[in-house]
Design a protein around this motif. Structure first.
Motif, short mmCIF file in Angstrom:
data_model
loop_
_atom_site.label_atom_id
_atom_site.label_comp_id
_atom_site.label_asym_id
_atom_site.label_seq_id
_atom_site.Cartn_x
_atom_site.Cartn_y
_atom_site.Cartn_z
N LEU A 186 -4.82 -2.97 7.35
CA LEU A 186 -6.12 -2.34 7.62
C LEU A 186 -6.11 -1.61 8.96
CD1 LEU A 186 -8.57 -5.12 6.35
CD2 LEU A 186 -7.80 -3.05 5.15
N ILE A 214 -4.66 -9.46 2.83
CA ILE A 214 -4.69 -8.07 3.28
C ILE A 214 -5.04 -8.02 4.77
CG2 ILE A 214 -5.95 -5.89 3.09
CD1 ILE A 214 -6.22 -6.58 0.04
N GLU A 215 -6.04 -8.79 5.17
CA GLU A 215 -6.45 -8.80 6.57
C GLU A 215 -5.32 -9.31 7.47
OE1 GLU A 215 -10.01 -11.15 6.26
OE2 GLU A 215 -11.23 -9.40 5.72
N TYR A 268 0.87 -1.18 0.00
CA TYR A 268 0.00 0.00 0.00
C TYR A 268 0.90 1.22 0.00
CZ TYR A 268 -3.56 3.38 1.46
OH TYR A 268 -4.41 4.46 1.53
N ILE A 278 -8.15 2.70 4.52
CA ILE A 278 -8.38 1.65 3.53
C ILE A 278 -9.76 1.06 3.75
CG2 ILE A 278 -7.68 -0.61 2.66
CD1 ILE A 278 -4.81 0.08 3.54
N ASP A 279 -10.56 1.07 2.71
CA ASP A 279 -11.90 0.47 2.74
C ASP A 279 -11.96 -0.50 1.56
OD1 ASP A 279 -14.58 -0.22 2.52
OD2 ASP A 279 -15.31 1.84 2.69
N LEU A 280 -11.95 -1.77 1.85
CA LEU A 280 -11.91 -2.76 0.78
C LEU A 280 -13.17 -2.79 -0.07
CD1 LEU A 280 -10.02 -5.70 2.50
CD2 LEU A 280 -9.13 -3.93 0.96
N PRO A 320 -6.29 3.04 8.58
CA PRO A 320 -7.75 2.90 8.69
C PRO A 320 -8.53 3.51 7.52
CG PRO A 320 -6.88 4.37 10.39
CD PRO A 320 -5.71 3.79 9.67
N ARG A 347 -8.21 -10.85 -0.17
CA ARG A 347 -8.79 -10.22 1.03
C ARG A 347 -8.16 -10.78 2.31
NH1 ARG A 347 -13.54 -7.63 2.60
NH2 ARG A 347 -14.54 -7.95 0.58
#
Length: 85
Positions: free
Chosen positions: A36, A30-31, A7, A42-44, A40, A27
């Motif tokens: 994340l 990333i988690e 990122y 970042i909104d998937l 904060p 996903r």
């Protein structure tokens, strides 16, 4: 298996290596990366993601060595802002 999760913001770039089991989705990687919590904003549901520059769905199954990239939304006047610098 080891995958990367990346990122970037204008002032900071982060690339984390994450050990994930076979069958892990973009996903899930990333988690697991912790990005994340670290970023904060970042909104998937909003941010697109890709693997090595090619946009992919969050449920894409990863392969060893893949680099998952989280993309920031492009500002509508990004080109104008860049020229002012």
């Amino acid at each position: 298996m080891i995958v990367g999760v990346a990122y970037a913001k204008p002032t900071v770039q982060v690339w984390k290596h994450v050990d994930v089991p076979e069958g892990t989705s973009a996903r899930e990687a990333i988690e697991r990366s912790g990005l994340l919590a670290q970023f904060p904003e970042i909104d998937l549901e909003v941010n697109k993601v890709g693997i090595f520059g090619a946009i992919c769905p969050l449920d894409r199954t990863l392969a060893e060595g893949d680099r998952v990239e989280i993309y920031r939304p492009i500002h509508p006047e990004a080109e104008l802002l860049e020229k002012k610098r």
